[in-house]
Write a protein that holds these residues in place. Structure first.
Motif, PDB file in Angstrom:
ATOM      1  N   LEU A 157       7.425 -74.890 -59.819  1.00 44.96           N
ATOM      2  CA  LEU A 157       6.153 -74.826 -59.375  1.00 44.96           C
ATOM      3  C   LEU A 157       5.789 -75.011 -57.955  1.00 44.96           C
ATOM      4  O   LEU A 157       4.945 -74.123 -57.537  1.00 44.96           O
ATOM      5  CB  LEU A 157       5.186 -75.726 -60.230  1.00 44.96           C
ATOM      6  CG  LEU A 157       5.234 -75.554 -61.751  1.00 44.96           C
ATOM      7  CD1 LEU A 157       4.494 -76.937 -62.575  1.00 44.96           C
ATOM      8  CD2 LEU A 157       4.583 -74.203 -62.132  1.00 44.96           C
ATOM      9  N   LEU A 158       6.298 -75.867 -57.354  1.00 46.63           N
ATOM     10  CA  LEU A 158       6.015 -76.069 -55.818  1.00 46.63           C
ATOM     11  C   LEU A 158       6.524 -75.033 -55.162  1.00 46.63           C
ATOM     12  O   LEU A 158       5.997 -74.557 -54.231  1.00 46.63           O
ATOM     13  CB  LEU A 158       6.771 -77.237 -55.413  1.00 46.63           C
ATOM     14  CG  LEU A 158       5.981 -78.675 -55.805  1.00 46.63           C
ATOM     15  CD1 LEU A 158       6.507 -79.916 -54.930  1.00 46.63           C
ATOM     16  CD2 LEU A 158       4.670 -78.741 -55.755  1.00 46.63           C
ATOM     17  N   LEU A 159       7.631 -74.349 -55.464  1.00 45.78           N
ATOM     18  CA  LEU A 159       8.301 -73.400 -54.793  1.00 45.78           C
ATOM     19  C   LEU A 159       7.349 -71.840 -54.883  1.00 45.78           C
ATOM     20  O   LEU A 159       7.183 -71.243 -53.808  1.00 45.78           O
ATOM     21  CB  LEU A 159       9.814 -72.915 -55.314  1.00 45.78           C
ATOM     22  CG  LEU A 159      10.965 -73.704 -54.719  1.00 45.78           C
ATOM     23  CD1 LEU A 159      12.097 -73.273 -55.516  1.00 45.78           C
ATOM     24  CD2 LEU A 159      11.004 -73.269 -53.210  1.00 45.78           C
ATOM     25  N   ILE A 160       6.776 -71.500 -55.998  1.00 47.93           N
ATOM     26  CA  ILE A 160       5.964 -70.567 -56.212  1.00 47.93           C
ATOM     27  C   ILE A 160       4.687 -70.568 -55.557  1.00 47.93           C
ATOM     28  O   ILE A 160       4.209 -69.885 -55.027  1.00 47.93           O
ATOM     29  CB  ILE A 160       6.050 -69.974 -57.564  1.00 47.93           C
ATOM     30  CG1 ILE A 160       5.319 -71.050 -58.353  1.00 47.93           C
ATOM     31  CG2 ILE A 160       7.165 -69.442 -57.935  1.00 47.93           C
ATOM     32  CD1 ILE A 160       5.161 -70.481 -59.936  1.00 47.93           C
TER      33      ILE A 160
ATOM     34  N   GLU B 177      13.442 -78.128 -47.463  1.00 46.62           N
ATOM     35  CA  GLU B 177      13.324 -79.273 -48.465  1.00 46.62           C
ATOM     36  C   GLU B 177      13.076 -78.893 -49.887  1.00 46.62           C
ATOM     37  O   GLU B 177      13.641 -79.722 -50.847  1.00 46.62           O
ATOM     38  CB  GLU B 177      12.443 -80.284 -47.911  1.00 46.62           C
ATOM     39  CG  GLU B 177      12.469 -81.860 -48.482  1.00 46.62           C
ATOM     40  CD  GLU B 177      14.019 -82.298 -48.370  1.00 46.62           C
ATOM     41  OE1 GLU B 177      14.252 -83.038 -49.002  1.00 46.62           O
ATOM     42  OE2 GLU B 177      14.641 -82.130 -47.313  1.00 46.62           O
ATOM     43  N   LEU B 178      12.190 -78.130 -50.123  1.00 46.22           N
ATOM     44  CA  LEU B 178      11.625 -77.526 -51.312  1.00 46.22           C
ATOM     45  C   LEU B 178      12.976 -77.092 -51.956  1.00 46.22           C
ATOM     46  O   LEU B 178      13.219 -77.321 -53.351  1.00 46.22           O
ATOM     47  CB  LEU B 178      10.471 -76.665 -51.356  1.00 46.22           C
ATOM     48  CG  LEU B 178       9.240 -77.253 -51.315  1.00 46.22           C
ATOM     49  CD1 LEU B 178       8.103 -75.940 -51.571  1.00 46.22           C
ATOM     50  CD2 LEU B 178       8.806 -78.171 -52.610  1.00 46.22           C
ATOM     51  N   VAL B 179      13.572 -76.079 -51.402  1.00 45.02           N
ATOM     52  CA  VAL B 179      14.854 -75.559 -51.883  1.00 45.02           C
ATOM     53  C   VAL B 179      15.723 -76.292 -52.199  1.00 45.02           C
ATOM     54  O   VAL B 179      16.400 -76.397 -53.272  1.00 45.02           O
ATOM     55  CB  VAL B 179      15.358 -74.390 -51.027  1.00 45.02           C
ATOM     56  CG1 VAL B 179      16.610 -73.771 -51.489  1.00 45.02           C
ATOM     57  CG2 VAL B 179      14.258 -73.274 -50.788  1.00 45.02           C
ATOM     58  N   ARG B 180      16.004 -77.550 -51.361  1.00 45.05           N
ATOM     59  CA  ARG B 180      17.072 -78.344 -51.724  1.00 45.05           C
ATOM     60  C   ARG B 180      16.668 -79.263 -52.865  1.00 45.05           C
ATOM     61  O   ARG B 180      17.599 -79.668 -53.854  1.00 45.05           O
ATOM     62  CB  ARG B 180      17.157 -79.570 -50.267  1.00 45.05           C
ATOM     63  CG  ARG B 180      17.918 -80.458 -50.395  1.00 45.05           C
ATOM     64  CD  ARG B 180      18.209 -81.231 -49.122  1.00 45.05           C
ATOM     65  NE  ARG B 180      18.640 -80.237 -47.788  1.00 45.05           N
ATOM     66  CZ  ARG B 180      17.807 -80.033 -46.980  1.00 45.05           C
ATOM     67  NH1 ARG B 180      16.764 -80.510 -46.882  1.00 45.05           N
ATOM     68  NH2 ARG B 180      18.554 -79.088 -46.319  1.00 45.05           N
ATOM     69  N   LYS B 181      15.477 -79.666 -53.079  1.00 39.56           N
ATOM     70  CA  LYS B 181      15.238 -80.500 -54.345  1.00 39.56           C
ATOM     71  C   LYS B 181      15.357 -79.638 -55.576  1.00 39.56           C
ATOM     72  O   LYS B 181      15.799 -79.879 -56.483  1.00 39.56           O
ATOM     73  CB  LYS B 181      13.758 -81.060 -54.087  1.00 39.56           C
ATOM     74  CG  LYS B 181      13.868 -82.109 -53.166  1.00 39.56           C
ATOM     75  CD  LYS B 181      14.362 -83.215 -53.740  1.00 39.56           C
ATOM     76  CE  LYS B 181      14.064 -84.451 -53.006  1.00 39.56           C
ATOM     77  NZ  LYS B 181      14.749 -85.806 -53.712  1.00 39.56           N
TER      78      LYS B 181
ATOM     79  N   THR C  64      24.989 -76.326 -47.900  1.00 41.43           N
ATOM     80  CA  THR C  64      25.305 -76.890 -49.355  1.00 41.43           C
ATOM     81  C   THR C  64      24.410 -76.468 -50.191  1.00 41.43           C
ATOM     82  O   THR C  64      24.965 -76.289 -51.572  1.00 41.43           O
ATOM     83  CB  THR C  64      24.738 -78.817 -48.933  1.00 41.43           C
ATOM     84  OG1 THR C  64      25.682 -79.312 -48.293  1.00 41.43           O
ATOM     85  CG2 THR C  64      25.123 -79.400 -50.320  1.00 41.43           C
ATOM     86  N   GLU C  65      23.026 -76.074 -50.155  1.00 41.44           N
ATOM     87  CA  GLU C  65      22.439 -75.522 -51.048  1.00 41.44           C
ATOM     88  C   GLU C  65      22.824 -74.065 -51.433  1.00 41.44           C
ATOM     89  O   GLU C  65      22.861 -73.561 -52.548  1.00 41.44           O
ATOM     90  CB  GLU C  65      21.024 -75.536 -50.616  1.00 41.44           C
ATOM     91  CG  GLU C  65      20.239 -76.480 -50.727  1.00 41.44           C
ATOM     92  CD  GLU C  65      20.642 -77.652 -49.730  1.00 41.44           C
ATOM     93  OE1 GLU C  65      20.871 -77.084 -48.494  1.00 41.44           O
ATOM     94  OE2 GLU C  65      20.733 -78.907 -49.980  1.00 41.44           O
ATOM     95  N   ILE C  66      23.293 -73.453 -50.479  1.00 48.19           N
ATOM     96  CA  ILE C  66      23.881 -72.110 -50.515  1.00 48.19           C
ATOM     97  C   ILE C  66      25.107 -72.042 -51.724  1.00 48.19           C
ATOM     98  O   ILE C  66      25.486 -71.546 -52.472  1.00 48.19           O
ATOM     99  CB  ILE C  66      24.476 -71.289 -49.282  1.00 48.19           C
ATOM    100  CG1 ILE C  66      23.065 -71.066 -48.548  1.00 48.19           C
ATOM    101  CG2 ILE C  66      25.108 -70.030 -49.535  1.00 48.19           C
ATOM    102  CD1 ILE C  66      23.501 -70.517 -47.087  1.00 48.19           C
ATOM    103  N   ARG C  67      25.838 -72.908 -51.110  1.00 52.60           N
ATOM    104  CA  ARG C  67      27.116 -72.955 -52.084  1.00 52.60           C
ATOM    105  C   ARG C  67      26.859 -73.784 -53.359  1.00 52.60           C
ATOM    106  O   ARG C  67      27.572 -73.386 -54.630  1.00 52.60           O
ATOM    107  CB  ARG C  67      28.138 -74.310 -51.362  1.00 52.60           C
ATOM    108  CG  ARG C  67      28.765 -73.668 -50.187  1.00 52.60           C
ATOM    109  CD  ARG C  67      30.097 -74.635 -49.833  1.00 52.60           C
ATOM    110  NE  ARG C  67      29.421 -75.973 -49.199  1.00 52.60           N
ATOM    111  CZ  ARG C  67      29.180 -76.228 -48.041  1.00 52.60           C
ATOM    112  NH1 ARG C  67      29.335 -75.245 -47.068  1.00 52.60           N
ATOM    113  NH2 ARG C  67      28.885 -77.171 -47.686  1.00 52.60           N
TER     114      ARG C  67
END
Length: 640
Positions: free
Chosen positions: A447-450, A474-478, A525-528
């Motif tokens: 929800l926060l991402l969109i 940071e949002l993507v990481r979470k 790290t998020e990409i992997r």
């Protein structure tokens, strides 16, 4: 013989387990010596091993995990269990078909099978490791074939004499599949009459004109997807469910009615897990039109209906509403079920459910259903306000107007999350999903991402801002973290919705790498992690594999730029990756998806901040919305 398991993922500790198995009989052993049985030592659960605690090894959860409110798990051992099961199955197939001879490996395999059976039992696996009974040959190909294990009711086996018996796909007792549907899927889509389904008879070749037979067959197929996702169904079982999409859709279009809508809704739910089937969004479009034609969008119903039938009609409407909104938010388009006069009461408990011994269970199910409906309403509101408004209308909004709208939407997100915390339960197993904290946190960050997606609504600055890029990362990481948690707990559905929701954060990564300071871009790290999730999709998911390859190339670009910042041509390479990802997004989500409309111009330096909290769960003590005097570009994610 010690067998070591280790994980290279830094988020998980390294575990070592020892599986004891019987030694094969040596030629010099005395024939009168007593036979040695395999000794199986129950291992400690993952959590007790990680914390180096004494494990009580009680079933289904040990005392330490029960006290901590956690679920016992044996994730590392599952790979070994599957390996041993596959090995025994291959030996059995060779023995039955006569293409191989089982000799010296049998004693060792028997010992490992005993250990695998004990481990599988401790881990909650419903599969059996011993498959040494010859199986009958399945019947000829038919779209409605339901193959059952011996002793579970009707079967499709026929004697073939000396003919070679092909490998047979096992299907457990149909009641297991039906239970899985009502245990998991029914909590979000409670529109099926459970009593009617359980009374329907299972036939090897049910009549395609028999409504109850079709509904039961679809319920079993959907229930099997939940068991597959949670690792409780044998691999390859989906091949037994050959869904005739064309026949079912033609029947339901030609014979409009409530039963046809129910069948189409089940068909849409199953198509989420079938990459080779028709588009779920297209099926949902047919469902929404039929729902309006049958008057489900209006509160007034016929007086000839019983109270139970009236309630099931309302539940059917809200199930269609939730499915429609979920697909619309996932693919980034306008929902198909529109209207301002849909004043339909929320699902409520029926007299029969209230009088049954499962009243508490029905009440809990309805709480979850309402919570899911509120999520779909919130997703639709964010999409309509942030992404699907006309460009002229968005341009007319001042920064103060946008800040007020964002504050209100953010407050509604926090309230929804708070409500979810009240109804969430300890994760007793990995089949149920919609009332677990892992699912709640993953949906919260989606929800926060969109809401903060870098689109026209969230623009308005004239220069880039490193703080904004950091906040989005940071949002993507979470979001990645909690989806990895779901994946590790076997609670992440590998379906069209999950694949569609990975595109926006992947595009955000490209956006952040191009608009932020590349020296501070720490998202490999998020990409992997995204690549790891995509690799778990079966090979038939071609779009998932293509997205994984694009992310691998993005990771190479980031690594090359970190090592040789002056020699790597970042701009052209990055534009090429973005064009390829947007093209793939159009093929997967549709060419009208709003998620491809990222802002291309630079933004102003903004004062963005994230109030960091513990990594375990959102911090409820932080302020839920922005102060009025904050800068328009400020994002405060208080739950991070």
């Amino acid at each position: 013989m010690p067998t070591n398991f280790s994980s290279t993922d830094p988020a998980f500790a390294t575990h070592r387990f020892r599986v004891q198995r019987a030694s094969p009989e040596l030629p010099g052993d005395s024939p009168t010596a007593p036979a040695k049985t395999a000794t199986v030592t129950r291992p400690a659960c993952d959590r007790c091993r990680r914390l180096k605690k004494r494990c009580s090894q009680s079933l289904p959860d040990c005392a330490a995990c029960i006290h901590a409110g956690r679920r016992c798990s044996y994730q590392v051992l599952q790979a070994r269990v599957q390996e041993l099961t596959q090995y025994v199955t291959e030996l059995e197939q060779e023995r039955v078909t006569g293409t191989g001879v089982v000799t010296q490996h049998e004693p060792c395999a028997a010992g490992e099978t005993a250990a695998a059976t004990a481990i599988a039992t401790r881990a909650g696996d419903t599969r059996t490791a011993d498959t040494r009974q010859p199986q009958p040959q399945p019947q000829a190909n038919t779209p409605w074939t339901v193959t059952q294990s011996p002793g579970t009711g009707t079967g499709t086996g026929t004697g073939t004499g000396t003919a070679v018996t092909p490998a047979r796909v096992e299907i457990p007792d149909p009641s297991v599949l039906v239970d899985a549907f009502f245990h998991h899927v029914y909590r979000a889509y409670p529109f099926i009459d459970e009593e009617r389904v359980r009374k329907a008879s299972v036939s090897c070749v049910p009549d395609s004109r028999d409504t109850d037979a079709i509904i039961l067959y679809m319920v079993m197929a959907i229930g099997n997807t939940s068991l597959e996702r949670s690792g409780k169904a044998p691999p390859g079982i989906t091949a037994a469910f050959d869904i005739p999409y064309a026949d079912i859709m033609q029947r339901c279009i030609m014979e409009e009615g409530i039963d046809s809508i129910q069948i189409l809704t089940l068909l849409a739910l199953y198509s989420l897990f079938d990459p080779l089937g028709p588009s779920t969004w297209s099926i949902v479009g047919i469902i929404t039109r039929q729902a309006m034609a049958q008057g489900l969008t209006r509160p007034v119903v016929s007086e000839d209906l019983s109270p139970k039938e009236v309630e099931l009609r309302r539940r059917l409407f809200w199930s269609i509403f939730g499915l429609d909104r979920m697909m619309a938010a996932s693919v980034g388009v306008t929902p198909g079920l529109v209207g301002d006069e849909m004043d339909i009461p929320f699902p409520a408990i029926t007299v029969e459910e209230f009088a049954s011994i499962k009243r508490a269970e029905h009440a809990s199910m309805l709480q979850v259903s309402r919570h899911v409906i509120e999520l779909r309403q919130l997703e639709a509101k964010i999409m309509a306000t942030v992404h699907l408004q006309r460009r002229v209308a968005v341009s007319a909004l001042t920064q103060a107007d946008r800040r007020t709208i964002t504050t209100r939407l953010r407050s509604e997100i926090e309230n929804w999350y708070s409500h979810g915390c009240l109804i969430s339960r300890p994760e007793l197993d990995n089949v149920r999903l919609h009332d677990t904290m892992g699912w709640l946190n993953a949906r919260y960050y989606h929800l926060l991402l969109i809401l903060y997606y870098p689109c026209q609504f969230n623009s308005g600055s004239s220069a880039q801002g490193t703080a904004r890029v950091t906040a989005l990362l940071e949002l993507v990481r979470k979001f990645t973290q909690y989806n990895r948690v779901l994946l590790s707990h076997q609670q992440l559905p590998l379906n069209r919705v999950t694949l569609s929701r990975l595109f926006p954060p992947c595009l955000i990564l490209i956006y952040c790498f191009s608009h932020g300071s590349t020296s501070s871009f720490h998202a490999r790290t998020e990409i992997r992690a995204f690549v790891d999730i995509l690799d778990n999709f079966p090979g038939s998911w071609a779009h998932a594999k293509r997205l994984a390859r694009i992310l691998i190339e993005l990771d190479e670009l980031v690594a090359g730029h970190e090592a040789y910042p002056l020699e790597v041509n970042k701009e052209e390479w990055l534009r090429s990756l973005r064009r390829e990802m947007v093209s793939l997004l159009g093929e997967t989500l549709g060419k009208a998806s709003c998620y491809q409309d990222l802002i291309d111009y630079e933004e102003q330096e903004g004062n963005l901040s994230y109030a960091r909290a513990a990594d375990e769960s959102p911090n409820m003590s932080a302020p839920p919305f922005l102060p009025v005097d904050h800068d328009s570009s400020t994002i405060v994610c208080s739950f991070l």
